[in-house]
Write a protein that holds these residues in place. Structure first.
Motif, PDB file in Angstrom:
ATOM      1  N   GLU A   1       0.721  -1.239  -0.091  1.00 47.29           N
ATOM      2  CA  GLU A   1      -0.097   0.076  -0.095  1.00 47.29           C
ATOM      3  C   GLU A   1       0.802   1.298   0.039  1.00 47.29           C
ATOM      4  N   LEU A   2       2.028   1.361   0.791  1.00 50.55           N
ATOM      5  CA  LEU A   2       2.820   2.555   0.910  1.00 50.55           C
ATOM      6  C   LEU A   2       3.350   2.703  -0.332  1.00 50.55           C
ATOM      7  N   LYS A   3       3.933   1.588  -1.403  1.00 53.26           N
ATOM      8  CA  LYS A   3       4.559   1.784  -2.698  1.00 53.26           C
ATOM      9  C   LYS A   3       3.290   2.258  -3.702  1.00 53.26           C
ATOM     10  N   GLU A   4       1.927   1.885  -3.437  1.00 53.94           N
ATOM     11  CA  GLU A   4       1.016   2.405  -4.440  1.00 53.94           C
ATOM     12  C   GLU A   4       0.793   3.999  -3.943  1.00 53.94           C
ATOM     13  N   ILE A   5       0.760   4.237  -2.879  1.00 55.44           N
ATOM     14  CA  ILE A   5       0.554   5.570  -2.526  1.00 55.44           C
ATOM     15  C   ILE A   5       1.947   6.737  -2.765  1.00 55.44           C
ATOM     16  N   GLN A   6       3.170   5.959  -2.857  1.00 55.83           N
ATOM     17  CA  GLN A   6       4.271   6.634  -3.445  1.00 55.83           C
ATOM     18  C   GLN A   6       4.202   6.689  -4.713  1.00 55.83           C
ATOM     19  N   GLN A   7       3.755   6.003  -5.402  1.00 56.14           N
ATOM     20  CA  GLN A   7       3.775   5.901  -6.954  1.00 56.14           C
ATOM     21  C   GLN A   7       2.492   6.714  -7.434  1.00 56.14           C
ATOM     22  N   GLN A   8       1.416   6.943  -6.715  1.00 53.14           N
ATOM     23  CA  GLN A   8       0.420   7.781  -6.944  1.00 53.14           C
ATOM     24  C   GLN A   8       0.923   9.237  -6.695  1.00 53.14           C
ATOM     25  N   TYR A   9       1.589   9.404  -5.494  1.00 55.58           N
ATOM     26  CA  TYR A   9       2.135  10.884  -5.292  1.00 55.58           C
ATOM     27  C   TYR A   9       3.027  11.308  -6.318  1.00 55.58           C
ATOM     28  N   ILE A  10       3.985  10.461  -6.691  1.00 54.75           N
ATOM     29  CA  ILE A  10       4.806  10.861  -7.753  1.00 54.75           C
ATOM     30  C   ILE A  10       4.347  11.192  -9.124  1.00 54.75           C
ATOM     31  N   LEU A  11       3.345  10.378  -9.626  1.00 58.74           N
ATOM     32  CA  LEU A  11       2.456  10.649 -10.641  1.00 58.74           C
ATOM     33  C   LEU A  11       1.802  11.837 -10.660  1.00 58.74           C
TER      34      LEU A  11
END
Length: 178
Positions: free
Chosen positions: A51-61
């Motif tokens: 979940e943290l990885k997904e949040i980080q990817q969404q943040y960067i996107l």
């Protein structure tokens, strides 16, 4: 003392400083445009590694696509953040989404989220939006927070966000354009 600042994609590694855990006592669901409560009784431990990885990817996107983010800090510790999405949405394309919004457990109910939301609202107005679009988790704490900050359930949901999180409560906040 809490300080607020616009944050960039290079802050992504600090997102893991957010304590997303909470005790969940009520979940909401929509039934014919009416919010209904369902009792719950469990502790959410916080983000899993995935979940943290997904949040980080969404943040960067979002930030690399033109969105903006605000962080709240106690000294160097990130205790809250919110992201204004880049994609205009809604029937009149006058809504910008609050894409991510989190405040660490020990810092909630101190006005931090409201200040972040105020800063995101100001930026949304500067970009020409008339509304913020919120796809909120169905927890009482999240829905209550957005309600206290002027949100109302929307009848016109964004299909992309709804398909991604169908149990979320979809709301809009009218921005004061004065």
């Amino acid at each position: 003392m809490i300080t607020y600042q616009v944050i960039t994609a290079d802050v992504v590694s600090k997102l893991n400083e957010i304590d997303r855990s909470e005790f969940i006592d009520v979940l909401y669901h929509l039934d014919e445009d009416k919010l209904n409560e369902a009792p719950a009784h469990y502790e959410y431990a916080g983000w899993t590694t995935e979940e943290l990885k997904e949040i980080q990817q969404q943040y960067i996107l979002e930030l690399t696509s033109g969105g903006m983010a605000v962080g709240a800090f106690e000294n160097d510790l990130l205790v809250g953040f919110g992201v204004l999405g880049h994609r205009f949405m809604g029937e009149n394309f006058d809504q910008l989404p609050v894409d991510l919004m989190y405040v660490s457990r020990n810092f909630r109910r101190q006005g931090i989220g409201s200040e972040i939301l105020k800063m995101l609202s100001a930026e949304a107005k500067n970009r020409g939006a008339g509304y913020l679009y919120v796809s909120s988790t169905e927890t009482k704490s999240a829905v209550s927070f957005y309600s206290k900050n002027g949100s109302a359930v929307t009848r016109v949901v964004d299909e992309i966000l709804f398909n991604k999180e169908p149990r979320d409560i979809h709301m809009v906040i009218k921005l004061d354009l004065n």
